[in-house]
Design a protein around this motif. Structure first.
Motif, mmCIF file in Angstrom:
data_model
loop_
_atom_site.group_PDB
_atom_site.id
_atom_site.type_symbol
_atom_site.label_atom_id
_atom_site.label_comp_id
_atom_site.label_asym_id
_atom_site.label_seq_id
_atom_site.Cartn_x
_atom_site.Cartn_y
_atom_site.Cartn_z
ATOM 1 N N ARG A 248 -9.497 3.576 -8.565
ATOM 2 C CA ARG A 248 -9.230 3.327 -7.166
ATOM 3 C C ARG A 248 -9.125 1.578 -6.968
ATOM 4 O O ARG A 248 -9.529 1.071 -7.779
ATOM 5 C CB ARG A 248 -10.195 3.470 -6.330
ATOM 6 C CG ARG A 248 -11.881 3.131 -6.356
ATOM 7 C CD ARG A 248 -12.940 3.800 -5.990
ATOM 8 N NE ARG A 248 -14.075 3.230 -6.148
ATOM 9 C CZ ARG A 248 -14.804 3.595 -7.418
ATOM 10 N NH1 ARG A 248 -13.976 4.487 -8.186
ATOM 11 N NH2 ARG A 248 -15.965 3.084 -7.558
ATOM 12 N N ALA A 249 -8.267 1.274 -6.071
ATOM 13 C CA ALA A 249 -8.050 -0.278 -5.805
ATOM 14 C C ALA A 249 -8.398 -0.519 -4.223
ATOM 15 O O ALA A 249 -7.922 0.151 -3.611
ATOM 16 C CB ALA A 249 -6.484 -0.426 -6.279
ATOM 17 N N ALA A 250 -8.887 -1.486 -4.112
ATOM 18 C CA ALA A 250 -9.295 -1.975 -2.660
ATOM 19 C C ALA A 250 -7.996 -2.274 -1.929
ATOM 20 O O ALA A 250 -7.074 -3.214 -2.440
ATOM 21 C CB ALA A 250 -10.274 -2.749 -2.635
ATOM 22 N N LEU B 98 0.884 -1.266 0.302
ATOM 23 C CA LEU B 98 0.034 -0.113 0.051
ATOM 24 C C LEU B 98 0.960 1.204 0.007
ATOM 25 O O LEU B 98 0.595 2.173 -0.755
ATOM 26 C CB LEU B 98 -0.930 -0.097 1.200
ATOM 27 C CG LEU B 98 -1.814 1.298 1.517
ATOM 28 C CD1 LEU B 98 -2.778 1.511 0.069
ATOM 29 C CD2 LEU B 98 -2.649 1.077 2.844
ATOM 30 N N SER B 99 1.986 1.316 0.614
ATOM 31 C CA SER B 99 2.792 2.434 0.973
ATOM 32 C C SER B 99 3.717 2.678 -0.683
ATOM 33 O O SER B 99 3.644 3.614 -0.932
ATOM 34 C CB SER B 99 3.797 2.422 2.096
ATOM 35 O OG SER B 99 3.133 2.305 3.309
ATOM 36 N N ILE B 100 3.922 1.501 -1.144
ATOM 37 C CA ILE B 100 4.723 1.555 -2.489
ATOM 38 C C ILE B 100 3.714 2.170 -3.463
ATOM 39 O O ILE B 100 4.109 3.109 -4.224
ATOM 40 C CB ILE B 100 5.490 0.330 -2.588
ATOM 41 C CG1 ILE B 100 6.420 -0.333 -1.619
ATOM 42 C CG2 ILE B 100 6.007 0.510 -4.145
ATOM 43 C CD1 ILE B 100 6.820 -1.546 -1.810
ATOM 44 N N ASP C 101 -11.877 5.012 2.821
ATOM 45 C CA ASP C 101 -13.089 3.989 2.875
ATOM 46 C C ASP C 101 -12.628 2.571 2.272
ATOM 47 O O ASP C 101 -13.223 1.906 1.559
ATOM 48 C CB ASP C 101 -14.115 4.602 1.888
ATOM 49 C CG ASP C 101 -14.772 5.819 2.446
ATOM 50 O OD1 ASP C 101 -14.866 5.977 3.619
ATOM 51 O OD2 ASP C 101 -14.958 6.823 1.633
ATOM 52 N N GLY C 102 -11.283 2.432 2.557
ATOM 53 C CA GLY C 102 -10.782 1.070 2.258
ATOM 54 C C GLY C 102 -10.133 0.849 0.781
ATOM 55 O O GLY C 102 -10.119 -0.100 0.247
ATOM 56 N N PHE C 103 -10.019 2.065 0.074
ATOM 57 C CA PHE C 103 -9.564 2.100 -1.166
ATOM 58 C C PHE C 103 -8.424 3.238 -1.353
ATOM 59 O O PHE C 103 -8.321 4.367 -0.738
ATOM 60 C CB PHE C 103 -10.624 2.619 -2.029
ATOM 61 C CG PHE C 103 -11.851 1.702 -2.256
ATOM 62 C CD1 PHE C 103 -11.589 0.767 -3.549
ATOM 63 C CD2 PHE C 103 -12.658 1.663 -1.681
ATOM 64 C CE1 PHE C 103 -12.613 -0.361 -3.549
ATOM 65 C CE2 PHE C 103 -13.745 0.657 -1.866
ATOM 66 C CZ PHE C 103 -13.651 -0.170 -2.759
#
Length: 388
Positions: free
Chosen positions: A366-368, A5-7, A94-96
């Motif tokens: 967007r990506a979950a 996620l950070s990358i 919101d999780g994305f």
């Protein structure tokens, strides 16, 4: 360092609209160097095209050699004011993960990098059993545009160094509805062309002094496209020829135009090569035009050939890794458009598996976050099985 996620967020924050890199390759290069990879930034260009920066990184010098491929360039964001969150904000809500490229395909690259870093950390910093194996990254910057100064030339550059790949995972957003529903194991080829029909320009009140190409091109369009090119094959859906525009360049209503033209694109399966496909369409045109209609086709250069990776041990281990994480056994699919896999397939077997592609190229891409986590685990599972 190992957080996909950070990358991904750091990559999305780089506004790398083709041909700009905007720092995206640097994000990857820094992480890869820190993990012991030998990295190379290679720039390619040619007259009439933009110079493109690319990245190749490898750790290990023995077989088997698996490469993770992808592109950090993205399509333009469109009207940025229409985005709920900034197009290059990399905001997590919101999780994305929100932003251009989150799905196509910076998210997939981030997951593969995180998986590889995790794998190396748990295996003494070396790939494969007893350090025998290699992992590389093949990252380009022009997949969303001309695709002439990226993967094609980077593959040639690697081959000229005497290196070869055994298998490739391309992180394009292959899934249709939910993570784990689809692996791309092939793609149809693509060929475009323009049909030209010549007439004689004249006044509409004196049609006997002119030759109107509009009715003629209408007949030829039907003759060329009405009959199926084939009925599909064991691995592929049927080929299809679609006319996409018809134009005469005429702004006057009282003038018969001197020429009409129509553009078309063909997506073709393994029943055809580019050469046999052109012969088939040219034969249809000749029959329909006869000796009366002056018509010709100008074909566009194309490097989009049909390819397929046959089911086997490599696809089996990918299926097992996906099913372990998602509980789904994905379909082996050859549907969809083109990707850089068409170039990679000439060097080694390649599969495409990435995120869910529903929002790619759209406003509010967007990506979950949960999918980023699962995809990282899937790639990690592929590595464990590959080097087992």
């Amino acid at each position: 360092m190992f957080d996909a996620l950070s990358i991904a967020r750091d990559l999305v924050r780089c506004p790398s609209v083709t041909p700009a890199d905007a720092g995206a390759l640097g994000v990857l290069e820094n992480l890869l160097k820190a993990a012991g990879f030998e990295t190379h930034r290679v720039t390619f260009g040619e007259p009439g095209t933009a110079d493109i920066d690319n990245l190749y990184a490898r750790i290990g010098d023995q077989a088997p050699h698996i490469t993770f491929a992808g592109h950090t360039d993205v399509v333009p964001p469109g009207d940025e004011s229409a985005w709920t969150h900034g197009a290059f904000s990399g905001e997590i809500r919101d999780g994305f993960l929100h932003g251009r490229g989150a799905v196509d395909m910076k998210g997939g690259i981030a997951c593969s990098l995180a998986a590889v870093l995790q794998y190396l950390a748990d295996h003494g910093g070396k790939p494969g059993k007893h350090g025998k194996g290699s992992i590389s990254f093949l990252i380009t910057g022009d997949e969303e545009d001309l695709s002439v100064n990226g993967t094609v030339k980077l593959l040639q550059w690697v081959a000229a160094r005497g290196e070869r790949f055994d298998h490739c995972v391309l992180g394009e957003p292959s899934n249709v509805e939910v993570l784990g529903d689809c692996i791309k194991v092939g793609r149809r080829g693509s060929q475009s062309g323009t049909l030209y029909v010549d007439g004689i320009q004249g006044h509409v009140a004196y049609p006997q002094r002119a030759a109107n190409p509009v009715p003629d091109i209408s007949r030829l369009i039907v003759a060329i496209s009405d009959e199926p090119l084939d009925h599909g094959s064991a691995q592929f859906q049927a080929s299809n020829l679609e006319f996409t525009s018809v134009d005469v360049g005429n702004t006057a209503s009282n003038v018969i135009p001197g020429q009409a033209r129509a553009r078309f694109n063909i997506r073709f399966n393994d029943h055809h090569t580019q050469a046999t496909l052109r012969e088939l369409v040219e034969a249809r045109l000749a029959r329909a035009a006869g000796n009366r209609i002056k018509a010709r086709i100008v074909w566009e250069p194309s490097n989009s050939n049909v390819f397929v990776t046959e089911p086997g041990s490599f696809t089996d281990l990918a299926l097992a890794a996906i099913e372990e994480v998602t509980g789904r056994k994905p379909e082996l699919s050859t549907s969809g458009g083109t990707s850089d896999a068409r170039f990679i397939a000439s060097y080694c077997p390649v599969i495409e598996f990435g995120l869910v592609g529903q929002t790619m190229h759209q406003i509010d891409e967007r990506a979950a976050v949960s999918d980023l986590e699962k995809l990282t685990r899937i790639y990690r599972g592929i590595l464990e099985r590959y080097f087992a």
